[in-house]
Design a protein around this motif. Structure first.
Motif, short mmCIF file in Angstrom:
data_model
loop_
_atom_site.label_atom_id
_atom_site.label_comp_id
_atom_site.label_asym_id
_atom_site.label_seq_id
_atom_site.Cartn_x
_atom_site.Cartn_y
_atom_site.Cartn_z
N ARG A 106 1.63 -41.57 -48.18
CA ARG A 106 2.46 -40.59 -47.49
C ARG A 106 1.90 -40.38 -46.09
N LEU A 107 2.74 -40.61 -45.10
CA LEU A 107 2.29 -40.56 -43.70
C LEU A 107 2.58 -39.22 -43.04
N GLY A 108 3.02 -38.24 -43.79
CA GLY A 108 3.34 -36.93 -43.21
C GLY A 108 2.17 -35.97 -43.33
N GLY A 109 2.40 -34.78 -42.82
CA GLY A 109 1.39 -33.74 -42.90
C GLY A 109 0.50 -33.69 -41.68
N ASP A 110 -0.51 -32.84 -41.76
CA ASP A 110 -1.43 -32.72 -40.63
C ASP A 110 -2.41 -33.89 -40.60
N ARG A 111 -3.23 -33.90 -39.55
CA ARG A 111 -4.14 -35.02 -39.33
C ARG A 111 -5.13 -35.19 -40.49
N GLU A 112 -5.67 -34.09 -41.00
CA GLU A 112 -6.65 -34.18 -42.08
C GLU A 112 -6.03 -34.73 -43.36
N ARG A 113 -4.85 -34.31 -43.66
CA ARG A 113 -4.15 -34.82 -44.85
C ARG A 113 -3.85 -36.31 -44.71
N LEU A 114 -3.42 -36.73 -43.52
CA LEU A 114 -3.12 -38.13 -43.26
C LEU A 114 -4.38 -38.99 -43.36
N VAL A 115 -5.47 -38.50 -42.77
CA VAL A 115 -6.74 -39.24 -42.82
C VAL A 115 -7.20 -39.36 -44.28
N GLY A 116 -7.06 -38.30 -45.05
CA GLY A 116 -7.43 -38.34 -46.46
C GLY A 116 -6.58 -39.33 -47.25
N ALA A 117 -5.29 -39.34 -46.98
CA ALA A 117 -4.39 -40.28 -47.67
C ALA A 117 -4.71 -41.72 -47.30
N LEU A 118 -5.00 -41.95 -46.03
CA LEU A 118 -5.37 -43.30 -45.60
C LEU A 118 -6.69 -43.73 -46.24
N GLY A 119 -7.65 -42.83 -46.31
CA GLY A 119 -8.93 -43.14 -46.96
C GLY A 119 -8.76 -43.48 -48.43
N GLN A 120 -7.92 -42.72 -49.12
CA GLN A 120 -7.65 -42.99 -50.54
C GLN A 120 -6.99 -44.35 -50.72
N THR A 121 -6.03 -44.65 -49.86
CA THR A 121 -5.33 -45.94 -49.93
C THR A 121 -6.29 -47.09 -49.65
N ARG A 122 -7.15 -46.93 -48.65
CA ARG A 122 -8.14 -47.97 -48.33
C ARG A 122 -9.06 -48.21 -49.52
N GLN A 123 -9.51 -47.15 -50.17
CA GLN A 123 -10.38 -47.28 -51.34
C GLN A 123 -9.67 -48.00 -52.49
N GLU A 124 -8.41 -47.68 -52.70
CA GLU A 124 -7.65 -48.35 -53.76
C GLU A 124 -7.50 -49.84 -53.46
N LEU A 125 -7.25 -50.18 -52.20
CA LEU A 125 -7.14 -51.60 -51.84
C LEU A 125 -8.47 -52.32 -51.97
N GLU A 126 -9.56 -51.66 -51.60
CA GLU A 126 -10.88 -52.28 -51.75
C GLU A 126 -11.21 -52.49 -53.22
N GLU A 127 -10.85 -51.54 -54.07
CA GLU A 127 -11.08 -51.70 -55.51
C GLU A 127 -10.23 -52.84 -56.07
N LEU A 128 -8.99 -52.94 -55.60
CA LEU A 128 -8.12 -54.05 -56.02
C LEU A 128 -8.76 -55.38 -55.61
N TYR A 129 -9.29 -55.45 -54.41
CA TYR A 129 -9.96 -56.67 -53.94
C TYR A 129 -11.15 -57.01 -54.83
N ARG A 130 -12.00 -56.04 -55.12
CA ARG A 130 -13.18 -56.29 -55.98
C ARG A 130 -12.76 -56.74 -57.38
N ARG A 131 -11.73 -56.08 -57.93
CA ARG A 131 -11.25 -56.45 -59.26
C ARG A 131 -10.71 -57.88 -59.27
N ARG A 132 -9.98 -58.23 -58.22
CA ARG A 132 -9.43 -59.59 -58.15
C ARG A 132 -10.54 -60.63 -58.01
N CYS A 133 -11.58 -60.31 -57.28
CA CYS A 133 -12.70 -61.24 -57.15
C CYS A 133 -13.32 -61.52 -58.53
N ARG A 134 -13.53 -60.45 -59.30
CA ARG A 134 -14.09 -60.62 -60.65
C ARG A 134 -13.13 -61.43 -61.53
N GLU A 135 -11.86 -61.04 -61.54
CA GLU A 135 -10.87 -61.72 -62.39
C GLU A 135 -10.69 -63.18 -61.99
#
Length: 159
Positions: A106-135
């Motif tokens: 979600r790209l709406g909201g104030d700057r802190e909410r957006l930064v938090g959402a981007l951080g969460q998304t980045r972490q999910e993508l990094e975890e997906l990358y690590r899981r795919r490497c193992r698999e």
């Protein structure tokens, strides 16, 4: 003639394994590039307070994933709301799982909410990358064994 057939069967198995490896590597590269781009967005918004359109246009120059950011920027410039353009661009991504993670962002909201959402998304993508490497490591061993055993069986039947 039998030897030629055996060589062709073995070559087909090796070529198939090589192609399978290339596809798996491309999937991992895409996910890692998306995580890096989202991380860049996160830090640019947090530290430099860069406007979203400038970010999208800057990320459009990226080699692997730039097309998605370019498409999003074009749709926004055409009058589509940012969130709708984002969801449309990233729901059409080749990798369904990564596209789903990005479409949830979600790209709406104030700057802190957006930064938090981007951080969460980045972490999910990094975890997906690590899981795919193992698999992929596990799958490649099993696939290699199966392909070579199958090729061996066909070669034995040819002889």
């Amino acid at each position: 003639m039998r030897t030629g057939g055996a060589v062709l069967v073995l070559a087909a198995a090796v070529l198939g394994l090589w192609r399978y490896g290339v596809q798996r590597r491309q999937r991992r590269t895409l996910v890692w590039a998306l995580a890096a781009a989202i991380g860049e967005m996160e830090s640019a918004i947090r530290w430099q307070q860069t406007p979203m359109m400038a970010l999208l246009e800057g990320l459009a120059a990226r080699e692997t994933v730039g097309q998605y950011f370019h498409e999003t920027a074009d749709m926004v410039q055409g009058g589509m709301p940012l969130q709708c353009a984002w969801e449309k661009a990233f729901s059409a991504i080749q990798d369904g799982e990564a596209g789903e993670i990005l479409a949830r962002l979600r790209l709406g909201g104030d700057r802190e909410r957006l930064v938090g959402a981007l951080g969460q998304t980045r972490q999910e993508l990094e975890e997906l990358y690590r899981r795919r490497c193992r698999e992929d490591g596990q799958r490649s061993r099993v696939t290699t064994a199966a392909a070579l055993c199958g090729a061996g069986l066909v070669i034995i039947l040819l002889i």
